[in-house]
Enzyme design. Structure first.
Site, PDB file in Angstrom:
ATOM      1  N   ARG A   1      -7.085  -3.542  -5.985  1.00  0.00           N
ATOM      2  CA  ARG A   1      -6.578  -4.576  -5.094  1.00  0.00           C
ATOM      3  C   ARG A   1      -7.681  -5.578  -4.761  1.00  0.00           C
ATOM      4  O   ARG A   1      -8.784  -5.184  -4.377  1.00  0.00           O
ATOM      5  CB  ARG A   1      -6.095  -3.970  -3.767  1.00  0.00           C
ATOM      6  CG  ARG A   1      -4.945  -2.994  -3.900  1.00  0.00           C
ATOM      7  CD  ARG A   1      -3.634  -3.739  -4.134  1.00  0.00           C
ATOM      8  NE  ARG A   1      -2.493  -2.838  -4.130  1.00  0.00           N
ATOM      9  CZ  ARG A   1      -1.991  -2.277  -5.216  1.00  0.00           C
ATOM     10  NH1 ARG A   1      -2.534  -2.497  -6.391  1.00  0.00           N
ATOM     11  NH2 ARG A   1      -0.933  -1.486  -5.129  1.00  0.00           N
TER      12      ARG A   1
ATOM     13  N   ARG B   1      -4.529 -12.011  -4.735  1.00  0.00           N
ATOM     14  CA  ARG B   1      -3.868 -10.750  -5.100  1.00  0.00           C
ATOM     15  C   ARG B   1      -3.046 -10.932  -6.375  1.00  0.00           C
ATOM     16  O   ARG B   1      -2.269 -11.876  -6.505  1.00  0.00           O
ATOM     17  CB  ARG B   1      -2.978 -10.300  -3.952  1.00  0.00           C
ATOM     18  CG  ARG B   1      -2.119  -9.084  -4.217  1.00  0.00           C
ATOM     19  CD  ARG B   1      -2.919  -7.785  -4.192  1.00  0.00           C
ATOM     20  NE  ARG B   1      -2.000  -6.672  -4.422  1.00  0.00           N
ATOM     21  CZ  ARG B   1      -1.382  -5.999  -3.452  1.00  0.00           C
ATOM     22  NH1 ARG B   1      -1.598  -6.308  -2.189  1.00  0.00           N
ATOM     23  NH2 ARG B   1      -0.571  -5.008  -3.737  1.00  0.00           N
TER      24      ARG B   1
ATOM     25  N   ASP C   1      -1.066  -4.223   4.925  1.00  0.00           N
ATOM     26  CA  ASP C   1       0.128  -3.428   5.210  1.00  0.00           C
ATOM     27  C   ASP C   1       0.469  -3.500   6.691  1.00  0.00           C
ATOM     28  O   ASP C   1      -0.398  -3.277   7.556  1.00  0.00           O
ATOM     29  CB  ASP C   1      -0.087  -1.960   4.830  1.00  0.00           C
ATOM     30  CG  ASP C   1      -0.010  -1.723   3.334  1.00  0.00           C
ATOM     31  OD1 ASP C   1       0.759  -2.432   2.666  1.00  0.00           O
ATOM     32  OD2 ASP C   1      -0.712  -0.824   2.844  1.00  0.00           O
TER      33      ASP C   1
ATOM     34  N   ASP D   1      -5.203  -5.894   0.131  1.00  0.00           N
ATOM     35  CA  ASP D   1      -3.906  -5.305   0.468  1.00  0.00           C
ATOM     36  C   ASP D   1      -3.766  -5.369   1.978  1.00  0.00           C
ATOM     37  O   ASP D   1      -4.669  -4.948   2.718  1.00  0.00           O
ATOM     38  CB  ASP D   1      -3.869  -3.856  -0.015  1.00  0.00           C
ATOM     39  CG  ASP D   1      -2.467  -3.271  -0.006  1.00  0.00           C
ATOM     40  OD1 ASP D   1      -1.506  -4.039  -0.166  1.00  0.00           O
ATOM     41  OD2 ASP D   1      -2.340  -2.046   0.158  1.00  0.00           O
TER      42      ASP D   1
END
Length: 205
Positions: A100, A91, A105, A103
């Site tokens: 990206r 990343r 989350d 990613d």
């Protein structure tokens, strides 16, 4: 070890994004003390915010993770692990909502509602983010169909802390706003092989 159910959103749109998300799921399942629970379908999704970029691939994984001595400690430890994995997958710092490599989350952490200062190891690689807070549930999840559609696959009846509707209801609401072309499922997770199976292939019975 006491565990709680956590939901992690995965997204990628650079390189071999489908393979990257598969590797990401396997890496999450291999974290210390983690027990995989469920994996959503894989979706192709329209970019949000910065629209001049490739379509994303998105998924959500449900994990039973170490609870820690308290929710703040447990969620922070998981966040740090997610940021370490993002870096391991290459990343790079880019504009907010930009492309990206991977990613990850933290969407929901059990029944916790948190707003915490992030430790340095848990800081986002998005330079455009204005705050240093870890907020759980994810503050933007309810307005993102690319999160809600896969989350509904694994937790349709969940009402995240602080929400007033189920994930399935939120997903339907956002789908009516964003339209039928915003997200499109393309594969299901083969748990035995730990890989994606395209939806046009025969599914195991």
């Amino acid at each position: 070890m006491r565990r709680v159910r956590a939901y992690i959103g995965l997204g990628a749109n650079l390189g071999e994004a489908v393979d990257t998300i598969a590797h990401g799921i396997r890496a999450l399942a291999a974290l210390p003390g983690v027990r995989p629970h469920a994996v959503s379908r894989l979706y192709v999704t329209r970019p949000v915010g910065v629209v001049d970029q490739p379509a994303f691939r998105n998924a959500v994984v449900a994990l039973d993770v170490p609870a820690g001595p308290n929710p703040a400690t447990g969620a922070t430890a998981l966040l740090i692990a997610l940021k370490q994995l993002e870096r391991a997958f290459g990343r790079q710092e880019r504009e907010r909502w930009g492309p990206r490599e991977l990613d990850l989350d933290l969407l929901v952490f059990g029944r916790a509602q948190l707003s915490l200062d992030r430790l340095p190891a848990g800081l986002s690689l998005d330079p455009g983010k204005a705050d240093r807070l870890l907020v759980v549930p994810h503050p933007e999840a309810a307005g993102r169909l690319f999160v809600l559609a896969p989350l509904a696959d694994v937790a349709a009846r969940l009402v995240p802390p602080g929400w007033y509707e189920t994930v399935a209801t939120a997903a339907a609401r956002r789908a009516s706003i964003e339209g039928p072309d915003a997200v499109h499922p393309i594969a299901t997770w083969d748990g035995d092989r730990a890989e994606w199976r395209p939806l046009d292939e025969p599914q195991p019975r």
